[in-house]
Design a protein around this motif. Structure first.
Motif: not given
Length: 202
Positions: A88-107
């Motif tokens: 989870i620590q590695k996942m969170a760091q890579k998520f922010l580094k890759d700039g994906y925090q603005g991607l939201i979808n539905v179900e």
């Protein structure tokens, strides 16, 4: 009749793997619901079902629970999956580094990305360091949390109506089989056709 299913640990062993999208859902694999905040109680989380006037449209949710098995079925194969604190620590760091925090979808629907849902905080629960959000005391240390600001009127109304209760992650991970098994626990999944039609996703 109950049956025992294997548990697979989901790991990041390649630079191409990781969390890339968060989805608004009715039934999250984390088995938790989010909290929303109103103006009168800025520090005290309250359930969406009892929101009052003066709402801030902020929600707090668990994206990934540490060491928590969740049920999956792929091509008829049933199993449980889980993330460790380290993953989870590695996942969170890579998520922010890759700039994906603005991607939201539905179900987890294909081509269902929406606007008006902004991630304002992303952090990992660590009780010893005082990072432990109220209302989530039962959630394991090492779990990943996110807070969102809801600008979309349609999404906010859906949250208050209980159409969405939390979020669920999407990503690519390598499954690593463990020597642990767990009894199957099934839960019903509710349909969301009406909301998806509002967003022209059906």
């Amino acid at each position: 009749m109950n049956k025992s299913l294997p548990i697979y640990e989901l790991v990041l062993d390649d630079d191409c793997l990781g969390l890339y999208t968060v989805s608004l859902v009715k039934n999250p694999a984390t088995e938790t619901s989010w909290f929303a905040f109103n103006k009168q109680e800025k520090e005290e989380p309250i359930k969406c079902s009892i929101l009052e006037d003066g709402e801030q449209r902020r929600v707090l949710a668990v994206i990934a629970r540490a060491d928590f098995p969740f049920y999956r079925i792929i091509d008829g194969f049933e199993f449980y999956a889980m993330f460790t604190k380290e993953t989870i620590q590695k996942m969170a760091q890579k998520f922010l580094k890759d700039g994906y925090q603005g991607l939201i979808n539905v179900e987890h629907q294909k081509n269902s990305y929406i606007k008006g849902v902004e991630m304002t905080q992303l952090y990992i629960k660590d009780t010893e360091k005082g990072i432990s959000p109220k209302g989530f005391e039962q959630i394991e240390d090492g779990s990943l949390f996110a807070e969102y600001k809801i600008e979309s009127d349609e999404v906010w109304e859906a949250i208050k109506a209980g159409i969405f209760t939390s979020v669920s992650l999407e990503g690519y991970f390598t499954p690593k089989e463990t020597d642990i098994e767990i009894e199957l626990e099934e839960e019903p999944i509710d349909a969301m056709d009406e909301f998806l039609r509002k967003l022209d996703l059906l």
